[in-house]
Design an enzyme around this catalytic site. Structure first.
Site, short mmCIF file in Angstrom:
data_model
loop_
_atom_site.label_atom_id
_atom_site.label_comp_id
_atom_site.label_asym_id
_atom_site.label_seq_id
_atom_site.Cartn_x
_atom_site.Cartn_y
_atom_site.Cartn_z
N ASN A 96 -5.91 -3.16 2.31
CA ASN A 96 -6.25 -4.57 2.01
C ASN A 96 -7.74 -4.54 1.62
O ASN A 96 -8.63 -4.43 2.94
CB ASN A 96 -5.30 -4.70 3.71
CG ASN A 96 -3.50 -4.26 2.86
OD1 ASN A 96 -3.70 -4.22 2.20
ND2 ASN A 96 -2.93 -4.75 4.32
N ARG A 124 0.32 -1.25 -0.05
CA ARG A 124 -0.20 0.26 0.22
C ARG A 124 0.94 1.28 0.16
O ARG A 124 0.25 2.11 -0.40
CB ARG A 124 -0.90 -0.66 1.47
CG ARG A 124 -2.55 -1.61 1.47
CD ARG A 124 -2.99 -1.11 2.58
NE ARG A 124 -1.74 -1.53 3.62
CZ ARG A 124 -2.01 -0.94 5.19
NH1 ARG A 124 -3.24 -0.64 5.21
NH2 ARG A 124 -1.27 -1.38 5.93
#
Length: 91
Positions: free
Chosen positions: A37, A19
């Protein structure tokens, strides 16, 4: 021309800085949107920006950071239905 994509990335993409890598690439290319996520171990992303920059972003995401291993990536062009001021990591 502006383009918006919804992306699902599968493989070893959690616990490897994916990320943060994605946010860094988005910021570098002037892409707006978000990444998060998912419970199934994949990563979801919505990105919007100039078509050329989106294409470069998608290529970077497909490779991922050093310890990631992307096994599958689905990309759908979409109308986000929301306005983004920046690119953020969502929890």
């Amino acid at each position: 021309m502006e383009k918006t994509c919804h992306i699902i990335v599968k493989g070893r993409v959690q616990g490897v800085g994916f990320r943060y890598f994605t946010k860094g690439e988005a910021d570098r290319l002037g892409i707006k949107g978000w990444v998060k996520n998912l419970d199934d171990g994949s990563v979801e992303c919505v990105c919007t920006g100039d078509e050329k920059n989106i294409n470069a972003f998608l290529e970077s995401v497909k490779k991922g950071p050093r310890f990631a291993k992307v096994t599958e990536m689905t990309v759908e062009e979409t109308d986000a239905g929301e306005h983004f001021d920046a690119f953020e990591i969502r929890l």
